[in-house]
Scaffold this active site. Sequence first.
Site, PDB file in Angstrom:
ATOM      1  N   HIS A  97       0.813  -1.218   0.000  1.00 23.08           N
ATOM      2  CA  HIS A  97       0.000   0.000   0.000  1.00 23.08           C
ATOM      3  C   HIS A  97       0.841   1.260   0.000  1.00 23.08           C
ATOM      4  O   HIS A  97       0.344   2.359   0.235  1.00 23.08           O
ATOM      5  CB  HIS A  97      -1.010  -0.022   1.145  1.00 23.08           C
ATOM      6  CG  HIS A  97      -2.252  -0.793   0.770  1.00 23.08           C
ATOM      7  ND1 HIS A  97      -2.417  -1.342  -0.451  1.00 23.08           N
ATOM      8  CD2 HIS A  97      -3.379  -1.079   1.455  1.00 23.08           C
ATOM      9  CE1 HIS A  97      -3.581  -1.944  -0.533  1.00 23.08           C
ATOM     10  NE2 HIS A  97      -4.192  -1.801   0.621  1.00 23.08           N
ATOM     11  N   ASP A 165      -5.917   5.520   9.697  1.00 21.80           N
ATOM     12  CA  ASP A 165      -7.318   5.697   9.281  1.00 21.80           C
ATOM     13  C   ASP A 165      -7.876   4.431   8.629  1.00 21.80           C
ATOM     14  O   ASP A 165      -9.070   4.192   8.620  1.00 21.80           O
ATOM     15  CB  ASP A 165      -7.427   6.823   8.241  1.00 21.80           C
ATOM     16  CG  ASP A 165      -7.091   8.174   8.833  1.00 21.80           C
ATOM     17  OD1 ASP A 165      -6.997   8.275  10.061  1.00 21.80           O
ATOM     18  OD2 ASP A 165      -6.922   9.125   8.046  1.00 21.80           O
ATOM     19  N   GLU A 281      -9.167  15.022  13.871  1.00 24.66           N
ATOM     20  CA  GLU A 281      -8.617  15.222  12.524  1.00 24.66           C
ATOM     21  C   GLU A 281      -9.284  16.442  11.906  1.00 24.66           C
ATOM     22  O   GLU A 281     -10.040  17.160  12.561  1.00 24.66           O
ATOM     23  CB  GLU A 281      -8.823  13.976  11.635  1.00 24.66           C
ATOM     24  CG  GLU A 281      -7.903  12.826  11.994  1.00 24.66           C
ATOM     25  CD  GLU A 281      -7.720  11.791  10.896  1.00 24.66           C
ATOM     26  OE1 GLU A 281      -8.268  11.990   9.792  1.00 24.66           O
ATOM     27  OE2 GLU A 281      -7.007  10.793  11.130  1.00 24.66           O
TER      28      GLU A 281
HETATM   29  P1  FAD Z   1       4.153  -1.803   2.288  1.00 22.22           P
HETATM   30  O1  FAD Z   1       3.724  -0.689   1.431  1.00 22.22           O
HETATM   31  O2  FAD Z   1       4.069  -3.152   1.716  1.00 22.22           O
HETATM   32  O3  FAD Z   1       5.632  -1.536   2.831  1.00 22.22           O
HETATM   33  C1  FAD Z   1       6.063  -0.258   3.244  1.00 22.22           C
HETATM   34  C2  FAD Z   1       7.561  -0.279   3.561  1.00 22.22           C
HETATM   35  O4  FAD Z   1       7.780  -1.047   4.722  1.00 22.22           O
HETATM   36  C3  FAD Z   1       8.399  -0.918   2.472  1.00 22.22           C
HETATM   37  O5  FAD Z   1       9.650  -0.286   2.453  1.00 22.22           O
HETATM   38  C4  FAD Z   1       8.537  -2.343   2.929  1.00 22.22           C
HETATM   39  O6  FAD Z   1       9.687  -2.974   2.402  1.00 22.22           O
HETATM   40  C5  FAD Z   1       8.581  -2.173   4.435  1.00 22.22           C
HETATM   41  N1  FAD Z   1       8.020  -3.292   5.175  1.00 22.22           N
HETATM   42  C6  FAD Z   1       6.858  -3.938   4.980  1.00 22.22           C
HETATM   43  N2  FAD Z   1       6.688  -4.880   5.913  1.00 22.22           N
HETATM   44  C7  FAD Z   1       7.759  -4.815   6.719  1.00 22.22           C
HETATM   45  C8  FAD Z   1       8.183  -5.541   7.874  1.00 22.22           C
HETATM   46  N3  FAD Z   1       7.471  -6.537   8.397  1.00 22.22           N
HETATM   47  N4  FAD Z   1       9.350  -5.182   8.445  1.00 22.22           N
HETATM   48  C9  FAD Z   1      10.114  -4.190   7.950  1.00 22.22           C
HETATM   49  N5  FAD Z   1       9.780  -3.493   6.856  1.00 22.22           N
HETATM   50  C10 FAD Z   1       8.610  -3.801   6.252  1.00 22.22           C
HETATM   51  N6  FAD Z   1      -0.578   5.601   6.990  1.00 22.22           N
HETATM   52  C11 FAD Z   1      -0.725   6.228   8.170  1.00 22.22           C
HETATM   53  O7  FAD Z   1       0.239   6.385   8.918  1.00 22.22           O
HETATM   54  N7  FAD Z   1      -1.953   6.694   8.555  1.00 22.22           N
HETATM   55  C12 FAD Z   1      -3.072   6.504   7.815  1.00 22.22           C
HETATM   56  O8  FAD Z   1      -4.144   6.913   8.213  1.00 22.22           O
HETATM   57  C13 FAD Z   1      -2.945   5.832   6.576  1.00 22.22           C
HETATM   58  N8  FAD Z   1      -4.020   5.609   5.797  1.00 22.22           N
HETATM   59  C14 FAD Z   1      -3.873   4.936   4.623  1.00 22.22           C
HETATM   60  C15 FAD Z   1      -5.001   4.701   3.843  1.00 22.22           C
HETATM   61  C16 FAD Z   1      -4.890   3.993   2.658  1.00 22.22           C
HETATM   62  C17 FAD Z   1      -6.115   3.746   1.826  1.00 22.22           C
HETATM   63  C18 FAD Z   1      -3.610   3.543   2.225  1.00 22.22           C
HETATM   64  C19 FAD Z   1      -3.459   2.815   0.948  1.00 22.22           C
HETATM   65  C20 FAD Z   1      -2.485   3.796   2.989  1.00 22.22           C
HETATM   66  C21 FAD Z   1      -2.606   4.492   4.193  1.00 22.22           C
HETATM   67  N9  FAD Z   1      -1.491   4.763   4.995  1.00 22.22           N
HETATM   68  C22 FAD Z   1      -1.646   5.396   6.187  1.00 22.22           C
HETATM   69  C23 FAD Z   1      -0.127   4.486   4.516  1.00 22.22           C
HETATM   70  C24 FAD Z   1       0.432   3.206   5.066  1.00 22.22           C
HETATM   71  O9  FAD Z   1       0.894   3.405   6.379  1.00 22.22           O
HETATM   72  C25 FAD Z   1       1.587   2.793   4.177  1.00 22.22           C
HETATM   73  O10 FAD Z   1       1.070   2.418   2.939  1.00 22.22           O
HETATM   74  C26 FAD Z   1       2.428   1.718   4.797  1.00 22.22           C
HETATM   75  O11 FAD Z   1       3.479   1.480   3.920  1.00 22.22           O
HETATM   76  C27 FAD Z   1       1.700   0.428   5.130  1.00 22.22           C
HETATM   77  O12 FAD Z   1       1.325  -0.300   4.012  1.00 22.22           O
HETATM   78  P2  FAD Z   1       1.754  -1.825   3.832  1.00 22.22           P
HETATM   79  O13 FAD Z   1       1.490  -2.594   5.064  1.00 22.22           O
HETATM   80  O14 FAD Z   1       1.092  -2.258   2.585  1.00 22.22           O
HETATM   81  O15 FAD Z   1       3.330  -1.738   3.649  1.00 22.22           O
END
Ligand code: FAD
Length: 522
Positions: A97, A165, A281
Amino acid sequence: MNENLPIPAYFIITFFISRLKSSINKSKAWTALNHQPNTLRHDPEALTLASSDYGNMVKEIPAAVLEPSSINGVVHLISYAYNNSAPFQIAARGQGHSVRGQAMAKNGVVIDMSALRRNRKTPGIVVSRRWTTGEFYADVGGEQLWIDVLNATLAYGVTPVSWTDYLYITVGGTLSNGGISGQSFRYGPQVSNVVEMDVVTGKGNMVTCSPKRNSELFHAVLGGLGQFGIIARARIALEPAPTRVKWVRMLYSNFSAFTKDQERLISLNGRKQTNALNYLEGLVLLHHGSPDSWRSSFFPPSDHPRIISLANQNSVIYCLEVVKYYDDHTQSTIDKELEVLLEGLDYESGFKFEKDVTYVEFLNRVRNGELKLKSKGLWDVPHPWLNLFVPRSRILDFESGVFKDIVLRRNVTRGPILIYPMNRSKWDDRNSTVIPDEEVFYTIGFLHSSGFDDWKKFEEQNQEILEYCGKSGIEIKQYLPHYKTQTQWIQHFGSKWTTFRDNKFKFDPKHILSPGQNIFNS
Ligand code: FAD
């Protein structure tokens, strides 16, 4: 092999995999890695998924995707890469994401963390109680989704206190960034609510860390953009869970009144303080938009015309959003408590709207919008997002230069714009997270959705906003940051850069992890 791959990519991948395979057989680590049910995939379906993300603007094709069956698969992969004469790069992909390829690994290996959720034989979320203090905590796999953490902890009547969120993202992914939402002003970001972790470092070592034990690694990993290790387990502090929430939105045409009220409300922020809000917010509403966005339908449809009329009269209006939790014990007093908290606020008379929903409905509020967009095929579109932290002292300049000038003039904004303040004292300065150097700072999120052919015009707006801040000396920090050069990263980290760089040398000296962040390989 994928027919759609550009020819050079095809050859690189074929070369990489054959090179990997020729050295693999000699390696015990690789034998263990490939031992069923760990799966190393390089079929088009796996590669396509791992080369895309929520942003839909970047595509980096990995050589292979690991679907681990346990965290040992992750340990074996990283050990193999680290001990290889030609180390390759590895990225954990939570839910993918991110919006700018942060979880991708060009020609390397992407670890599909969702496979760990499906395959692991041990529970991914364990709730426990400390004998000595009676406090609850949850031990959670880095691959787990926050929605599952919510459901698992509520079964014990407890809950984490700091959220995002949207809950269909992973614990490892948000802890690598910060994890912010309307609770942050009072409880800090999610990284402030972790007490211990197991981390697989870039050397392939599994290390338990906490503020007292291996503290350098602990603080480096929190907000560390995946640079120092893969979070295998995080221990998250829990508190008694409420059952319902009072959820209020108020509209402002005057920006100073709006920010003054936000700041007054977040000044009541003691974790145990009963006369404080639980969530705060805010939103920017533009004259050409609908009062509701895909993320929430809050305002009664019958009130839409007068809200639109207020927005049209002012071009831009602001929405303050607050929540106070309650349960059976506080049901009889909640209305009074809220009334006292909101007394004297300077919103437009007649523009206060209230809802009463369950705690889960509130926390999971973005999910309905997601499902609606998915049903219309509108979820997997480009998301040229820009998330900034802006120091409080410059928020009025930001308003006049960005909302009232760039945004109105360009007239392209599509998607919500979030704006809310937080308190620096709730962030641990030892963590890798980067925030402005003022006690109160705002997060501002331009959460654009665009078409596949027009996302560049949103990027141009983002660029103009960044340039405006630079020229005006507004010392913003990017949240979910993205930079093209190391010089920009050095500027981003400021006084934290030396520690960040030294930690990379200690915990991932061969620069194996999270290459998609583009920090050490730019
Ligand atoms: P990924 O996008 O898959 O990874 C993000 C990074 O972390 C990459 O560098 C990856 O290599 C690394 N990573 C993943 N897993 C691990 C692990 N286990 N250990 C170490 N590194 C790791 N963020 C907020 O803070 N507040 C919000 O309200 C918020 N709302 C959102 C709403 C939507 C609809 C979306 C799409 C995103 C939102 N986000 C928000 C952003 C979100 O925090 C980031 O997208 C974050 O990267 C988490 O997504 P993910 O779990 O898919 O991680």
